[in-house]
Write a protein that holds these residues in place. Structure first.
Motif, PDB file in Angstrom:
ATOM      1  N   LEU A 390       1.194  -1.444   0.021  1.00 45.01           N
ATOM      2  CA  LEU A 390       0.303  -0.176   0.236  1.00 45.01           C
ATOM      3  C   LEU A 390       0.866   1.120  -0.209  1.00 45.01           C
ATOM      4  CD1 LEU A 390      -2.998   0.901   0.150  1.00 45.01           C
ATOM      5  CD2 LEU A 390      -2.697   1.267   2.498  1.00 45.01           C
ATOM      6  N   PRO A 391       2.557   1.205   1.023  1.00 46.56           N
ATOM      7  CA  PRO A 391       2.636   2.636   0.654  1.00 46.56           C
ATOM      8  C   PRO A 391       3.206   2.557  -0.831  1.00 46.56           C
ATOM      9  CG  PRO A 391       3.039   1.174   2.825  1.00 46.56           C
ATOM     10  CD  PRO A 391       2.361   0.916   1.756  1.00 46.56           C
ATOM     11  N   ILE A 392       3.833   1.964  -1.077  1.00 43.75           N
ATOM     12  CA  ILE A 392       4.232   2.387  -2.576  1.00 43.75           C
ATOM     13  C   ILE A 392       3.351   1.957  -3.967  1.00 43.75           C
ATOM     14  CG2 ILE A 392       5.114   0.646  -4.516  1.00 43.75           C
ATOM     15  CD1 ILE A 392       6.993  -1.224  -2.375  1.00 43.75           C
ATOM     16  N   ILE A 393       2.370   2.226  -3.203  1.00 42.62           N
ATOM     17  CA  ILE A 393       0.951   2.100  -4.909  1.00 42.62           C
ATOM     18  C   ILE A 393       0.782   3.766  -4.495  1.00 42.62           C
ATOM     19  CG2 ILE A 393      -1.141   1.836  -4.666  1.00 42.62           C
ATOM     20  CD1 ILE A 393      -1.075  -0.706  -4.312  1.00 42.62           C
ATOM     21  N   CYS A 394       0.370   3.946  -2.750  1.00 42.63           N
ATOM     22  CA  CYS A 394       0.033   5.637  -2.967  1.00 42.63           C
ATOM     23  C   CYS A 394       1.298   6.314  -3.602  1.00 42.63           C
ATOM     24  CB  CYS A 394      -0.478   5.979  -1.289  1.00 42.63           C
ATOM     25  SG  CYS A 394      -2.022   5.183  -0.493  1.00 42.63           S
ATOM     26  N   LYS A 395       2.572   6.278  -3.644  1.00 36.83           N
ATOM     27  CA  LYS A 395       3.954   6.710  -3.463  1.00 36.83           C
ATOM     28  C   LYS A 395       4.083   6.841  -5.079  1.00 36.83           C
ATOM     29  CE  LYS A 395       8.162   7.181  -2.834  1.00 36.83           C
ATOM     30  NZ  LYS A 395      10.009   6.663  -2.468  1.00 36.83           N
ATOM     31  N   LYS A 396       3.289   5.758  -5.768  1.00 32.30           N
ATOM     32  CA  LYS A 396       4.052   5.524  -7.308  1.00 32.30           C
ATOM     33  C   LYS A 396       2.921   5.616  -7.430  1.00 32.30           C
ATOM     34  CE  LYS A 396       7.428   3.177  -7.120  1.00 32.30           C
ATOM     35  NZ  LYS A 396       8.849   3.555  -8.291  1.00 32.30           N
ATOM     36  N   LEU A 397       1.526   6.567  -7.154  1.00 35.35           N
ATOM     37  CA  LEU A 397       0.026   7.363  -8.398  1.00 35.35           C
ATOM     38  C   LEU A 397       0.418   8.591  -7.975  1.00 35.35           C
ATOM     39  CD1 LEU A 397      -2.488   4.800  -7.249  1.00 35.35           C
ATOM     40  CD2 LEU A 397      -1.999   5.480  -9.739  1.00 35.35           C
ATOM     41  N   THR A 398       1.142   9.019  -6.519  1.00 34.54           N
ATOM     42  CA  THR A 398       1.281  10.257  -7.210  1.00 34.54           C
ATOM     43  C   THR A 398       2.001  10.806  -7.678  1.00 34.54           C
ATOM     44  OG1 THR A 398       2.231  10.105  -4.850  1.00 34.54           O
ATOM     45  CG2 THR A 398      -0.104  10.594  -4.817  1.00 34.54           C
ATOM     46  N   GLU A 399       3.605  10.032  -7.433  1.00 34.69           N
ATOM     47  CA  GLU A 399       4.328  10.586  -8.270  1.00 34.69           C
ATOM     48  C   GLU A 399       4.274  10.331  -9.443  1.00 34.69           C
ATOM     49  OE1 GLU A 399       7.856   7.558  -7.292  1.00 34.69           O
ATOM     50  OE2 GLU A 399       8.278   8.475  -5.645  1.00 34.69           O
ATOM     51  N   HIS A 400       3.384   9.968 -10.518  1.00 38.69           N
ATOM     52  CA  HIS A 400       2.938   9.106 -11.867  1.00 38.69           C
ATOM     53  C   HIS A 400       1.546  10.464 -12.346  1.00 38.69           C
ATOM     54  CE1 HIS A 400       5.599   6.726 -11.426  1.00 38.69           C
ATOM     55  NE2 HIS A 400       6.187   6.434 -12.549  1.00 38.69           N
ATOM     56  N   GLY A 401       1.234  11.778 -11.509  1.00 38.90           N
ATOM     57  CA  GLY A 401       0.961  12.450 -11.600  1.00 38.90           C
ATOM     58  C   GLY A 401      -1.365  12.734 -11.317  1.00 38.90           C
ATOM     59  N   LEU A 402      -1.307  11.663 -10.123  1.00 39.78           N
ATOM     60  CA  LEU A 402      -2.528  11.038  -9.484  1.00 39.78           C
ATOM     61  C   LEU A 402      -2.461  11.808  -8.606  1.00 39.78           C
ATOM     62  CD1 LEU A 402      -5.274   9.969 -10.500  1.00 39.78           C
ATOM     63  CD2 LEU A 402      -3.957   7.991  -9.100  1.00 39.78           C
ATOM     64  N   MET A 430      -2.223   6.035   5.148  1.00 38.80           N
ATOM     65  CA  MET A 430      -1.798   5.403   5.537  1.00 38.80           C
ATOM     66  C   MET A 430      -0.995   6.030   7.092  1.00 38.80           C
ATOM     67  SD  MET A 430      -0.163   3.076   3.965  1.00 38.80           S
ATOM     68  CE  MET A 430       0.559   2.579   5.207  1.00 38.80           C
ATOM     69  N   ASP A 431      -1.475   7.508   7.251  1.00 41.43           N
ATOM     70  CA  ASP A 431      -1.813   7.903   8.665  1.00 41.43           C
ATOM     71  C   ASP A 431      -3.336   7.312   9.169  1.00 41.43           C
ATOM     72  OD1 ASP A 431       0.895   9.190   8.381  1.00 41.43           O
ATOM     73  OD2 ASP A 431      -0.438  10.869   7.390  1.00 41.43           O
TER      74      ASP A 431
END
Length: 464
Positions: A390-402, A430-431
């Motif tokens: 989950l942390p990676i999913i959230c990070k990658k999606l925001t890094e790629h524009g979401l 995550m918080d």
């Protein structure tokens, strides 16, 4: 089960009914459907009971109950209006080892009369243990509507040829396969229509064919068990689960669904959790194939749908290579079940025009996905096995524009009474103090449609 269901042979059964009002009359008429011998004792008898005075199975005695009335009796129905008398007869019957039922007094019932669907020789009996008679009546009405009125003909036909099949075919499995083919096919249709001559001719041909090839060919059915709620099983899935000789099932098959498997089927657990595989996938493939080669009807029972992150494709590749027949029975995939029961439509004109299913756990343990294609605001994303990553999913999606404010939901044990839903955004999930408490199986849903959860939720409460 407080009450053990059993069918008594009534051929030499001696039954006593104490009380001859309308309640006693109903018990009399019910027992008269059997060959039992019946004695009715009461100081007064209603017209319905009196009408059976000349019946060869019935003896009417117009007087008060006496202890000796219990002599040589196998069971007794107590249906008087006097509670003290009812309790006394109950105690006397128990002391003499006579089965006793005090009508409308469950604590004083050693046995209870079930709700019966009579298609003799086919008889279906149901009970709620005396706690939900209205629900029981409702279920009986449902069954009455789906069981053919002429099913009794098929029962009589099966009885007529049972010994012939037993003498012709060796082995329980061969006989079961043969009868299943008969009951599923044209022969059964002819019997139900009353065309017995044609049915018997076809039966003889089919039996001879089975005799020449007594060991039936094994077959594998890849069956989708759905997201967990047994009511979401397909009719075909349930029918095959009831026919299986061997059921190979995984961790995502709920206990409620496994309970519906045929009682005498061999059940083999091959569940997998992260970094803990009961059997490696290749060994599962081999196991299924070997069971089929032994002539078994194998159901590979998989949570959700076999072809959506269920490795069904890998398993049937092995079956094809080894020349084993198979069929695939789709199931409701976890994404559809979780979204529906969480009140989150996967598509919506104002929120998402497409939906993408992705895995949060690839074969080599990484989450190497096409993040550019996934990070679009106008679609819904569903991640299977995404809780650990989950942390990676959230990070990658925001890094790629979401947007970091994009809503996200975690749905645990979807469609079951234990279902939990945790919501937030890519930036806050995550918080959320509830997030670390979530356990597999949990689906991750990302997209604007998640914002509809609070309004459309019909099954569970939101944890925030």
């Amino acid at each position: 089960m407080q009450y053990f269901p059993v069918f008594l042979d009534a051929k030499d059964l001696h039954c006593l009914i104490v009380g001859a009002g309308e309640v006693g009359a109903r018990k009399l008429e019910l027992i008269l459907k059997t060959p039992a011998t019946i004695t009715v004792v009461a100081p007064w008898m209603c017209d319905t009971v009196k009408s059976y005075a000349s019946h060869p199975q019935v003896t009417l005695i117009e007087r008060e109950f006496e202890q000796d009335d219990l002599n040589a009796k196998d069971m007794v129905f107590v249906a008087t209006s006097d509670e003290t008398t009812n309790a006394d007869i109950h105690d006397l019957a128990r002391a003499r080892k006579v089965l006793v039922n005090v009508v409308d007094n469950t604590p004083l019932c050693q046995f209870i009369t079930p709700s019966i669907i009579d298609r003799s020789p086919i008889t279906i009996a149901m009970s709620s243990g005396g706690v939900a008679p209205v629900l029981l009546r409702y279920l009986r009405q449902k069954l009455e509507s789906v069981i053919p009125a002429n099913i009794s003909r098929l029962g009589a036909f099966s009885e007529k040829f049972r010994n012939k099949v037993k003498q012709t075919l060796d082995g329980v499995t061969a006989r079961r396969y043969f009868w299943e083919d008969v009951l599923d096919g044209d022969i059964a249709e002819l019997v139900e229509k009353g065309q017995n001559d044609k049915a018997e001719a076809q039966f003889d041909i089919a039996l001879e064919a089975a005799r020449q090839n007594q060991k039936p060919q094994g077959q594998v059915y890849l069956v989708g068990a759905g997201p967990g709620d047994p009511d979401l099983l397909t009719f075909r899935a349930l029918r095959l689960m009831q026919k299986a000789d061997v059921v190979v099932y995984d961790r995502l098959v709920s206990p409620q669904i496994l309970e519906l498997v045929r009682r005498d089927a061999e059940k083999i657990y091959v569940g997998k959790t992260k970094s803990n595989h009961t059997l490696p996938q290749q060994d599962i493939n081999t196991l299924i194939a070997e069971q089929a080669k032994q002539g078994n009807r194998v159901v590979r029972l998989k949570g959700g749908d076999p072809f959506i992150f269920g490795r069904g494709g890998e398993e049937i590749q092995t079956l094809i290579e080894q020349g084993i027949d198979f069929q695939v029975v789709p199931g409701i995939t976890a994404a559809s079940g979780a979204a529906s029961y969480a009140g989150i439509p996967l598509t919506h004109r104002d929120h998402a025009q497409s939906v993408t299913f992705a895995t949060g756990h690839l074969k080599d343990g990484t989450i190497d996905l096409n993040w550019n294609a996934l990070a679009h605001a106008s679609q819904t994303l569903v991640f299977y096995m995404g809780l650990t990553g989950l942390p990676i999913i959230c990070k990658k999606l925001t890094e790629h524009g979401l947007s970091a404010e994009t809503p996200i939901a975690l749905v645990q044990q979807a469609t079951l009474p234990e279902q939990r839903v945790v919501t937030g955004t890519l930036a806050t999930i995550m918080d959320n103090p509830e997030t670390p408490t979530m356990k597999p199986p949990t689906l991750v849903i990302v997209g604007s449609v998640v914002s509809l959860h609070r309004k459309l939720d019909w099954f569970t409460r939101t944890v925030e």
